[in-house]
Enzyme design. Sequence first.
Site, PDB file in Angstrom:
ATOM      1  N   THR A   1     -16.353 164.008  34.673  1.00  0.00           N
ATOM      2  CA  THR A   1     -15.428 163.027  34.103  1.00  0.00           C
ATOM      3  C   THR A   1     -15.528 161.685  34.828  1.00  0.00           C
ATOM      4  OG1 THR A   1     -13.069 162.512  33.926  1.00  0.00           O
ATOM      5  CG2 THR A   1     -13.661 164.089  35.609  1.00  0.00           C
ATOM      6  N   ASP A   2     -15.192 160.619  34.114  1.00  0.00           N
ATOM      7  CA  ASP A   2     -15.157 159.297  34.764  1.00  0.00           C
ATOM      8  C   ASP A   2     -14.055 159.218  35.825  1.00  0.00           C
ATOM      9  OD1 ASP A   2     -12.930 159.214  33.070  1.00  0.00           O
ATOM     10  OD2 ASP A   2     -13.497 157.353  32.063  1.00  0.00           O
ATOM     11  N   GLU A   3     -13.117 160.192  35.792  1.00  0.00           N
ATOM     12  CA  GLU A   3     -12.003 160.147  36.752  1.00  0.00           C
ATOM     13  C   GLU A   3     -12.475 160.390  38.179  1.00  0.00           C
ATOM     14  OE1 GLU A   3      -8.305 161.824  35.701  1.00  0.00           O
ATOM     15  OE2 GLU A   3      -8.509 161.307  33.588  1.00  0.00           O
TER      16      GLU A   3
ATOM     17  N   TYR B   1      -6.489 166.958  39.595  1.00  0.00           N
ATOM     18  CA  TYR B   1      -7.527 167.241  38.585  1.00  0.00           C
ATOM     19  C   TYR B   1      -8.850 166.598  38.980  1.00  0.00           C
ATOM     20  CZ  TYR B   1     -10.372 166.428  34.407  1.00  0.00           C
ATOM     21  OH  TYR B   1     -11.423 166.331  33.521  1.00  0.00           O
TER      22      TYR B   1
ATOM     23  N   LYS C   1     -12.577 168.169  40.019  1.00  0.00           N
ATOM     24  CA  LYS C   1     -13.828 167.898  39.289  1.00  0.00           C
ATOM     25  C   LYS C   1     -14.883 167.282  40.224  1.00  0.00           C
ATOM     26  CE  LYS C   1     -14.516 168.378  35.435  1.00  0.00           C
ATOM     27  NZ  LYS C   1     -15.004 169.554  34.668  1.00  0.00           N
TER      28      LYS C   1
HETATM   29  P1  NAD Z   1      -9.772 171.820  27.116  1.00  0.00           P
HETATM   30  O1  NAD Z   1      -8.634 171.935  28.059  1.00  0.00           O
HETATM   31  O2  NAD Z   1      -9.533 171.506  25.688  1.00  0.00           O
HETATM   32  O3  NAD Z   1     -10.622 173.174  27.146  1.00  0.00           O
HETATM   33  C1  NAD Z   1     -10.921 173.857  28.331  1.00  0.00           C
HETATM   34  C2  NAD Z   1     -11.475 175.222  27.946  1.00  0.00           C
HETATM   35  O4  NAD Z   1     -11.816 175.917  29.158  1.00  0.00           O
HETATM   36  C3  NAD Z   1     -10.478 176.096  27.196  1.00  0.00           C
HETATM   37  O5  NAD Z   1     -11.114 176.719  26.112  1.00  0.00           O
HETATM   38  C4  NAD Z   1     -10.050 177.121  28.232  1.00  0.00           C
HETATM   39  O6  NAD Z   1      -9.658 178.368  27.668  1.00  0.00           O
HETATM   40  C5  NAD Z   1     -11.314 177.244  29.069  1.00  0.00           C
HETATM   41  N1  NAD Z   1     -11.034 177.735  30.425  1.00  0.00           N
HETATM   42  C6  NAD Z   1     -10.104 177.277  31.293  1.00  0.00           C
HETATM   43  N2  NAD Z   1     -10.142 177.993  32.425  1.00  0.00           N
HETATM   44  C7  NAD Z   1     -11.141 178.900  32.275  1.00  0.00           C
HETATM   45  C8  NAD Z   1     -11.681 179.910  33.112  1.00  0.00           C
HETATM   46  N3  NAD Z   1     -11.181 180.139  34.335  1.00  0.00           N
HETATM   47  N4  NAD Z   1     -12.711 180.652  32.659  1.00  0.00           N
HETATM   48  C9  NAD Z   1     -13.200 180.438  31.405  1.00  0.00           C
HETATM   49  N5  NAD Z   1     -12.718 179.510  30.571  1.00  0.00           N
HETATM   50  C10 NAD Z   1     -11.706 178.750  30.999  1.00  0.00           C
HETATM   51  O7  NAD Z   1     -10.747 170.776  27.787  1.00  0.00           O
HETATM   52  P2  NAD Z   1     -11.730 169.682  27.168  1.00  0.00           P
HETATM   53  O8  NAD Z   1     -10.975 168.434  26.973  1.00  0.00           O
HETATM   54  O9  NAD Z   1     -12.507 170.270  26.069  1.00  0.00           O
HETATM   55  O10 NAD Z   1     -12.679 169.449  28.420  1.00  0.00           O
HETATM   56  C11 NAD Z   1     -13.891 170.192  28.566  1.00  0.00           C
HETATM   57  C12 NAD Z   1     -14.622 169.684  29.793  1.00  0.00           C
HETATM   58  O11 NAD Z   1     -14.878 168.294  29.680  1.00  0.00           O
HETATM   59  C13 NAD Z   1     -13.822 169.860  31.090  1.00  0.00           C
HETATM   60  O12 NAD Z   1     -14.727 170.235  32.105  1.00  0.00           O
HETATM   61  C14 NAD Z   1     -13.244 168.482  31.356  1.00  0.00           C
HETATM   62  O13 NAD Z   1     -13.046 168.282  32.736  1.00  0.00           O
HETATM   63  C15 NAD Z   1     -14.368 167.598  30.817  1.00  0.00           C
HETATM   64  N6  NAD Z   1     -13.979 166.271  30.329  1.00  0.00           N
HETATM   65  C16 NAD Z   1     -12.972 166.125  29.417  1.00  0.00           C
HETATM   66  C17 NAD Z   1     -12.690 164.856  28.910  1.00  0.00           C
HETATM   67  C18 NAD Z   1     -11.610 164.636  27.876  1.00  0.00           C
HETATM   68  O14 NAD Z   1     -11.291 163.475  27.590  1.00  0.00           O
HETATM   69  N7  NAD Z   1     -11.042 165.659  27.280  1.00  0.00           N
HETATM   70  C19 NAD Z   1     -13.445 163.743  29.341  1.00  0.00           C
HETATM   71  C20 NAD Z   1     -14.446 163.950  30.292  1.00  0.00           C
HETATM   72  C21 NAD Z   1     -14.724 165.213  30.763  1.00  0.00           C
HETATM   73  O1  DAU Z   2     -11.131 160.020  31.541  1.00  0.00           O
HETATM   74  C1  DAU Z   2     -11.522 161.323  31.202  1.00  0.00           C
HETATM   75  C2  DAU Z   2     -10.325 162.228  31.292  1.00  0.00           C
HETATM   76  O2  DAU Z   2      -9.496 161.886  30.195  1.00  0.00           O
HETATM   77  C3  DAU Z   2     -10.656 163.702  31.274  1.00  0.00           C
HETATM   78  O3  DAU Z   2     -11.429 164.030  32.393  1.00  0.00           O
HETATM   79  C4  DAU Z   2      -9.369 164.540  31.256  1.00  0.00           C
HETATM   80  O4  DAU Z   2      -9.681 165.909  31.122  1.00  0.00           O
HETATM   81  C5  DAU Z   2      -8.526 164.097  30.084  1.00  0.00           C
HETATM   82  O5  DAU Z   2      -7.293 164.782  30.119  1.00  0.00           O
HETATM   83  C6  DAU Z   2      -8.293 162.603  30.126  1.00  0.00           C
HETATM   84  O6  DAU Z   2      -7.438 162.237  31.247  1.00  0.00           O
HETATM   85  P1  DAU Z   2      -6.347 161.078  31.115  1.00  0.00           P
HETATM   86  O7  DAU Z   2      -5.333 161.258  32.165  1.00  0.00           O
HETATM   87  O8  DAU Z   2      -6.990 159.734  31.004  1.00  0.00           O
HETATM   88  O9  DAU Z   2      -5.799 161.463  29.643  1.00  0.00           O
HETATM   89  P2  DAU Z   2      -4.350 161.560  29.028  1.00  0.00           P
HETATM   90  O10 DAU Z   2      -4.551 161.774  27.571  1.00  0.00           O
HETATM   91  O11 DAU Z   2      -3.482 162.516  29.761  1.00  0.00           O
HETATM   92  O12 DAU Z   2      -3.775 160.105  29.275  1.00  0.00           O
HETATM   93  C7  DAU Z   2      -4.472 158.957  28.799  1.00  0.00           C
HETATM   94  C8  DAU Z   2      -3.684 157.737  29.220  1.00  0.00           C
HETATM   95  O13 DAU Z   2      -2.408 157.756  28.535  1.00  0.00           O
HETATM   96  C9  DAU Z   2      -3.359 157.689  30.698  1.00  0.00           C
HETATM   97  O14 DAU Z   2      -3.371 156.329  31.130  1.00  0.00           O
HETATM   98  C10 DAU Z   2      -1.927 158.235  30.769  1.00  0.00           C
HETATM   99  C11 DAU Z   2      -1.316 157.760  29.458  1.00  0.00           C
HETATM  100  N1  DAU Z   2      -0.279 158.642  28.910  1.00  0.00           N
HETATM  101  C12 DAU Z   2      -0.539 159.977  28.798  1.00  0.00           C
HETATM  102  C13 DAU Z   2       0.415 160.839  28.274  1.00  0.00           C
HETATM  103  C14 DAU Z   2       0.112 162.310  28.159  1.00  0.00           C
HETATM  104  C15 DAU Z   2       0.932 158.121  28.490  1.00  0.00           C
HETATM  105  O15 DAU Z   2       1.166 156.901  28.574  1.00  0.00           O
HETATM  106  N2  DAU Z   2       1.887 158.968  27.983  1.00  0.00           N
HETATM  107  C16 DAU Z   2       1.667 160.311  27.865  1.00  0.00           C
HETATM  108  O16 DAU Z   2       2.593 161.036  27.414  1.00  0.00           O
END
Ligand code: NAD
Ligand code: DAU
Length: 345
Positions: free
Chosen positions: A128-130, A153, A157
């Site tokens: 992740t970019d985080e 988180y 990562k």
């Molecule tokens: P998500 O939370 O929707 O899905 C996570 C999945 O992992 C679920 O299906 C869950 O059941 C499974 N899981 C959790 N713990 C597990 C374990 N111990 N063993 C097996 N499976 C398990 O997440 P997502 O948004 O699809 O993210 C997927 C990946 O991408 C993650 O690694 C996350 O860090 C990364 N990522 C997400 C974002 C985003 O914006 N959503 C951005 C950048 C990177």
């Molecule tokens: O940047 C990549 C990441 O993006 C992934 O690695 C994470 O898995 C994914 O959850 C996401 O993280 P963020 O913290 O950026 O996403 P979130 O949707 O929780 O929040 C996006 C932005 O919105 C952040 O600045 C917080 C703000 N926010 C979030 C929630 C849930 C609000 O203002 N109100 C809210 O209720």
Amino acid sequence: MENILVTGGAGFIGCNFVRYILKNEPDVQVTVYDKLTYAGRLENLANLKESYGRRYHFIQGDICDAAKVEETVTASDIDTIINFAAETHVDRSILDPDAFVKTDVYGTYVLLEAARKFGNLRFHQISTDEVYGHIEGQRRSVEGDGLDPRSPYSASKASAELFVNAYNITYGLPVTISRGANNIGPYQYPEKVVPLFITNALASMQLPVYGDGQQMRDYQYVTDHCAAIHLILRRGRIGEAYNVGTGSEMTNLAMVEILLDELGRPRSLIQHVEDRLGHDRRYSLDVAKIMALGWEPDHTPEEAIRATARWYRENSWWWQPIRDGEFQDYYQTVYGDRKALDLPR
Ligand code: NAD
Ligand code: DAU
């Protein structure tokens, strides 16, 4: 046939990736390995068995369970592991980091060990970019920058990434890493801001914007991210990390206004609330490296937000049961007592 293990394939990005690779690579078999936490849902993978038959398998399992991981890798004759499995929501990591350390750090180690033990399998880590932390001024993060995670988180990562690199350097494991910006699109659990705000707006509920809403995020469409992961898998340089995003960020308030416009809902639904602890103000990726591999996104952030709003409007069958279930307790915990802020607009 190449056999790919997709961990976390029942989650948001994972299920989109599974559809993407099965459609685009006829010589690939996919085994999804997923614990099915609150975020992992079998309905995300509906119809894949009917469409792809023996090319698609599902196994319920935890990536922390080394015996089950090893059994799966041998039984399915796995060549490649793509690790999407993780605890992913920053707010949940603030409430309780335990599962983040277990799954995101220890679970990644278990997968790396299996990859090493069974002949140095190809390994791709979804990061992740985080991991770069908050980015000041106009600067953009490049892949060589140091990691500076600031939430439980992102710390988990970043730790996982360090293990992935260590396995490459120490054991020669053929690894790559992608660092994605915020994904949006179909099947995202409605705790994340964009689906949360869309589903709140559709229910005429307030949209809880953290703090002043001036935080910057790069909202990319999930299928664009999937295409980039696929490209890195095929053409990425072993041992390297790649940023993946549109390269164009916007404030959270701008994102909210776009989705309200798309849904035809009033701005009066916006409610500023107490900020997230340790909230990173800005992420910003330099995406020249992935573009040099031949990738570019099909959606701007605005197109991605509008397309996502339309998908949720048309697919309440998917999210309504989630919102009616465990989600209500979660919502109460995070938002129930959260102080509203009276900010000038
Ligand atoms: P998500 O939370 O929707 O899905 C996570 C999945 O992992 C679920 O299906 C869950 O059941 C499974 N899981 C959790 N713990 C597990 C374990 N111990 N063993 C097996 N499976 C398990 O997440 P997502 O948004 O699809 O993210 C997927 C990946 O991408 C993650 O690694 C996350 O860090 C990364 N990522 C997400 C974002 C985003 O914006 N959503 C951005 C950048 C990177
Ligand atoms: O940047 C990549 C990441 O993006 C992934 O690695 C994470 O898995 C994914 O959850 C996401 O993280 P963020 O913290 O950026 O996403 P979130 O949707 O929780 O929040 C996006 C932005 O919105 C952040 O600045 C917080 C703000 N926010 C979030 C929630 C849930 C609000 O203002 N109100 C809210 O209720």
